[in-house]
Write an enzyme that holds these catalytic residues in place. Structure first.
Site, PDB file in Angstrom:
ATOM      1  CG  ASP A   1      -2.135   0.953   1.002  1.00 41.45           C
ATOM      2  OD1 ASP A   1      -2.063   1.811   0.083  1.00 41.45           O
ATOM      3  OD2 ASP A   1      -3.127   0.858   1.742  1.00 41.45           O
TER       4      ASP A   1
HETATM    5  C1  BGC Z   1      -4.943   3.434   0.159  1.00 41.43           C
HETATM    6  C2  BGC Z   1      -5.062   2.475  -1.008  1.00 41.43           C
HETATM    7  C3  BGC Z   1      -4.867   3.214  -2.293  1.00 41.43           C
HETATM    8  C4  BGC Z   1      -3.506   3.904  -2.261  1.00 41.43           C
HETATM    9  C5  BGC Z   1      -3.199   4.681  -3.519  1.00 41.43           C
HETATM   10  C6  BGC Z   1      -3.673   4.257   0.092  1.00 41.43           C
HETATM   11  O1  BGC Z   1      -3.709   5.267   1.044  1.00 41.43           O
HETATM   12  O2  BGC Z   1      -4.970   2.707   1.358  1.00 41.43           O
HETATM   13  O3  BGC Z   1      -6.318   1.860  -1.009  1.00 41.43           O
HETATM   14  O4  BGC Z   1      -4.957   2.337  -3.378  1.00 41.43           O
HETATM   15  O5  BGC Z   1      -3.491   4.819  -1.171  1.00 41.43           O
HETATM   16  O6  BGC Z   1      -4.017   5.781  -3.620  1.00 41.43           O
END
Ligand code: BGC
Length: 749
Positions: free
Chosen positions: A230
């Site tokens: 993530d």
């Molecule tokens: C979120 C993800 C997301 C990623 C990119 C993170 O903060 O938890 O779900 O895909 O950011 O935006």
């Protein structure tokens, strides 16, 4: 670019290392002259969120227009995998136009507690439903040559302290509740990528969790794609790569740590090769779609899919005296700002710019329907404006029916924080009071990403439509349902409790001092409410229709030692074409471990014309009956009786029957710490116990007292290494006899 599929062997150490982090916040690292594309990967999950400006920038707000489909909060209520697949196909087409190789979703974490800030993005409190619905997104997107990212692997169930918290969960709850949606989708659809969660699981960051990313995901489930972090979840490049993380996102510009790791032996060349080859393979999979130039998706057709998806996401909770559907010529007051300013998606990384939006008021106009509108309240935190209440009351008084739009404003729920209460804003509740006093025909239309309290006020209204977040076509969908062009067919994917305090995780929410203990174990959502017979406002799987249905000819039979099949007929007994979902639950009637009263193990949604009947059929496999045995470290189907229930919610079981299964015959080896009772009940051990008794009668071993219930009960719970307590001096010989005979029996097999 080289069209050949490159191999990791063609790359230098530095090039391999470079593939294990992104090129920028939204791109893979390409090596153009080696044929590895630096394709774009971006959110997800209910439509495309691609930054409009500088594409490498981490900008959440300026994004290119994309169709906003209902977020999972809504779509999960459709119980319609085919529809969900169509949404996936449409999203992929938008990715192709925008040259996005992987869309970051679906997100299938369990809604452990309705206060969770990302419940709107997650599918269900039930892993079977979450997996069998969200798989449609993966299959739909990937059928067009675009990748998905199944996230957040795993156990991301809250936003509080999400970057650090350790979710402390038993192995059994992991296997039965928190992992199966991922497992099912991995095994069925092989998502090209997975995204690990921010949080730690039992103390270990997901990104560094080799048990999770390698042993379980690849070893047990056979996953063939890549795992990315993530955004910002990779805190130690070497540890993560060793655990099985292929890609760090966004890049921390520390690829030299990987190079150094290989040189100093903390990273094996083989591990780096595997991780880098995964990235090469990902680029190869995306290449065909990413080479299509000038593609244009059909925005109108996608809007129609969003509308269909929204139609099926709406759940009719209450409909006293058939107040809905409304007649087209009814005198209607529409009250509530949400009717004019719809809340149709959640906040945070999934927030997209829709190609268009249709509010309820606009949809009424398009359909040439008349209504008197009063905003009732504002969506900000300002105190209630008396004039808005008065205006709402006037509108309520001068019409036959009130549609009262209530819900959670954007600021009330989002990625990044958890809610602290299930209550609707106080000023909306005050308007509800005033409107109900002025008109006795009130239908509430709710807009919210996760459950809100309905119990305090539901008795005062005639109807409730839970419309969740419906995406950009939500206004039209509500008109479809409210005026009867479409019969509601949504079913709750999460229970609506009476009070927040009733939630089984309430005692351990949201944790403290860096950890949260999942003390409720497998008793999440209806697994708790139904087992412990707690009242809920509306149960899991519940949703009304304008039509009526009959379930008949339910036939259940065992088809093997651990499998069964179920047949039933569903008939539309009304004059209205409509869809109904047949839900199947399995209830073990006895078990050696604490099992939920019943669990969803099958569902099928059927659309039926008036009077039409359809046969439905379910094949129940081993997993429908199994629990995760900590003792075996494996799934286990016990021999015994299982009730199979067919119905239309977890509390509306229409027919049931019991099957007797032989079970999987798994047995733990017996030893000195096994109890006398375990020895007695084991087929091999039981015969040895009988022989030992005979030896006792013959005077060669101590006699086991017969027909003495007290002694038998005492013995049964006693490990056989303690037999001297009952048998005196000869007890040791008895223990040794059992162990020797068992060893002989096992070696003879
Ligand atoms: C979120 C993800 C997301 C990623 C990119 C993170 O903060 O938890 O779900 O895909 O950011 O935006």
């Amino acid at each position: 670019m080289n069209d050949m599929n490159p191999s990791v062997d063609d790359l230098t150490l530095e090039q391999k290392a470079s593939l294990t982090s992104g090129g920028d916040a939204w791109h893979l690292q390409g090596i153009e002259d080696k044929g590895v594309g630096g394709y774009m990967i971006t959110d997800g999950p209910h439509g495309l969120r691609k930054t409009a400006g500088e594409t490498g920038a981490l900008d959440l707000n300026h994004t290119v227009p994309a169709t906003c489909f209902p977020p999972a909060a809504g779509l999960s209520s459709s119980w319609n995998p085919e529809l969900i697949r169509a949404v996936g196909e449409a999203m992929a087409e938008e990715c192709i136009q925008e040259k996005v190789g992987v869309i970051l979703g679906p997100a299938v974490n369990i809604k452990r507690n309705p206060l969770g800030g990302r419940c709107f993005e997650y599918w269900s409190e039930d892993p079977y439903l979450a997996g069998h619905e969200a798989v449609g997104i993966v299959e739909g997107v990937q059928s067009k040559g675009v990748g998905t990212s199944l996230k957040h692997f795993a156990v991301n169930n809250q936003e509080t302290d999400r970057l650090r918290i350790s979710a402390n969960v038993s192995q059994r709850a992991l296997r039965e509740i928190y992992l199966p949606a991922f497992e099912y989708i991995v095994k069925t659809a092989q998502p090209w990528t997975m995204m690990c969660a921010y949080n730690r699981i039992n103390g270990v960051h997901s990104a560094q969790n080799r048990w999770l990313l390698t042993d379980v995901l690849r070893g047990e489930w056979g996953y063939r794609g890549i795992v990315m972090s993530d955004w910002g979840a990779d805190h130690d490049r070497v540890a993560s790569l060793n655990a099985g993380l292929n890609l760090e996102m966004p890049p921390s510009y520390t690829d030299d740590e990987i190079v150094e790791g290989v040189k100093n032996g903390t990273v094996s060349r083989r591990q780096l090769d595997d991780m880098a080859q995964g990235m090469i393979d990902l680029s190869a999979k995306a290449r065909a779609a990413m080479s299509i130039d000038g593609y244009r998706y059909d925005a109108d057709a996608h809007h129609d899919i969003a509308r269909r998806a929204a139609d099926e996401s709406i759940v009719l909770l209450k409909n006293d005296d058939g107040i809905l559907p409304l007649r087209r010529d009814a005198h209607v007051a529409v009250i509530g700002e949400f009717a004019r300013t719809p809340r149709y998606q959640g906040g945070g990384s999934s927030h997209i710019t829709p190609t268009r939006t249709t509010s309820f008021l606009q949809a009424l106009e398009t359909e040439r329907l008349d209504a008197q509108f009063a905003p009732g309240f504002t969506l900000d935190d300002e105190p209630q404006d008396r004039r808005l209440t008065d205006e709402a009351v006037d509108a309520a008084r001068s019409n036959d029916v009130v549609l009262l739009f209530m819900g959670l404003p954007e600021e009330a729920e989002s990625e990044g924080f958890d809610r602290t209460s299930l209550d609707l804003p106080a000023k909306q509740l005050a308007v509800l009071d005033a409107v109900c006093a002025a008109n006795s025909h009130v239908v509430v239309v709710l807009s919210n990403g996760s459950v809100v309290s309905v119990a305090p006020w539901r008795d005062r209204v005639s109807g409730i439509l839970e419309s969740w977040l419906l995406g950009q076509a939500g206004g039209s969908a509500l008109v479809d349902v409210i005026f009867g062009a479409v019969s509601p067919s949504g079913k709750l994917a999460q229970s609506i409790p009476m009070r927040m305090q009733d939630d089984p995780s309430a005692m351990n929410w949201p944790g403290e001092e860096g950890h949260v203990d999942y003390g409720e174990g497998v008793f999440v959502g209806y697994r708790y409410y139904d087992t412990f017979e707690r009242d809920v406002a509306y149960p899991f799987g519940y949703g009304l229709s304008y039509a009526t249905f009959a379930l008949s000819d339910v036939a259940i039979e065992a088809t093997g030692p651990v499998t069964a099949s179920v047949r039933a007929t569903i008939t539309n007994t009304s004059e209205i074409a409509a869809a109904q979902t047949v839900e199947l639950y399995v209830a073990p009637l006895q078990a050696d471990v604490a099992r939920p009263r019943h669990e969803l193990k099958g569902f099928v949604k059927v659309r039926l014309e008036p009077g039409e009947s359809r046969h439905v059929h379910f094949d129940l496999d081993e997993r429908a009956f199994a629990y995760w045995s900590q003792l075996f470290g494996d799934w286990h189907v016990q021999r015994g009786r299982y009730r199979i229930e067919v119905g239309t919610s977890s509390r509306d079981i229409v027919a049931d029957d019991v099957v007797e299964l032989e079970g999987d015959a798994k047995r733990m080896p017996l030893d000195a710490w096994s109890t006398y009772g375990q020895w007695r009940k084991d087929p091999v051990g039981g015969r040895i116990v009988e022989r030992m008794k005979a030896e006792g009668e013959a005077g060669r071993l101590p006699r086991i007292p017969e027909n003495n219930v007290g002694v038998e009960l005492f013995l049964d719970s006693m490990p056989i290494n303690s037999l001297t307590v009952i048998l005196g001096k000869g007890g040791r010989a008895a223990t040794q006899y059992l162990l020797d005979e068992y060893a002989a029996a096992v070696s003879a097999r």
